[in-house]
Design an enzyme around this catalytic site. Structure first.
Site, PDB file in Angstrom:
ATOM      1  N   CYS A  39       8.769  20.716  36.501  1.00  0.00           N
ATOM      2  CA  CYS A  39       9.806  21.442  35.758  1.00  0.00           C
ATOM      3  C   CYS A  39       9.374  22.875  35.409  1.00  0.00           C
ATOM      4  O   CYS A  39       8.575  23.063  34.489  1.00  0.00           O
ATOM      5  CB  CYS A  39      10.098  20.645  34.489  1.00  0.00           C
ATOM      6  SG  CYS A  39      11.081  21.490  33.259  1.00  0.00           S
ATOM      7  N   CYS A  42       9.783  23.916  31.771  1.00  0.00           N
ATOM      8  CA  CYS A  42       8.780  23.269  30.921  1.00  0.00           C
ATOM      9  C   CYS A  42       7.519  24.123  30.850  1.00  0.00           C
ATOM     10  O   CYS A  42       6.917  24.274  29.787  1.00  0.00           O
ATOM     11  CB  CYS A  42       8.431  21.885  31.462  1.00  0.00           C
ATOM     12  SG  CYS A  42       9.809  20.721  31.472  1.00  0.00           S
TER      13      CYS A  42
END
Length: 116
Positions: A39, A42
């Site tokens: 991600c 993230c």
């Protein structure tokens, strides 16, 4: 303040096995970063969370949980998008933010910008 990909100390990790002890039974509020290695947002929010953890050490615990390695906790809280940030107080989720944010906005949305 903007988000940058600067290097910071990684957040402590919790797992399915340690979630109850580290988060639900914590004497201080806990901000959980539901994250995944794949991600990009993230990775963008990680330094922001590390700064928040450093600034609020002792008053707020900030941890990460890899959803791919900990599917039980992910399923229990219905995490479908990463990053999802969930603030727990006294073992109960009280705020949720989905997606990366600049530090100031994240603190506002989580209610960390005002005394409790």
């Amino acid at each position: 303040m903007t988000m940058t990909a600067q290097s910071t100390a990684p957040l402590p990790e919790v797992t399915d096995a340690t979630f109850a002890e580290e988060v639900l039974r914590s004497p201080v509020p806990v901000l959980v970063d539901f994250t995944a290695a794949w991600c990009p947002p993230c990775r963008m929010v990680a330094p922001v969370l590390a700064r928040i953890a450093e600034e609020r050490r002792g008053a707020l615990k900030v941890v990460s949980l890899d959803v791919d390695r900990n599917p039980a906790t992910q399923a229990a809280y219905g995490m479908l998008s990463m990053p999802t940030l969930m603030l727990f107080r006294a073992g109960e989720p009280v705020r949720v933010v989905v997606g990366a944010r600049p530090k100031r906005r994240l603190e506002e949305e989580l209610g960390l910008d005002r005394p409790r």
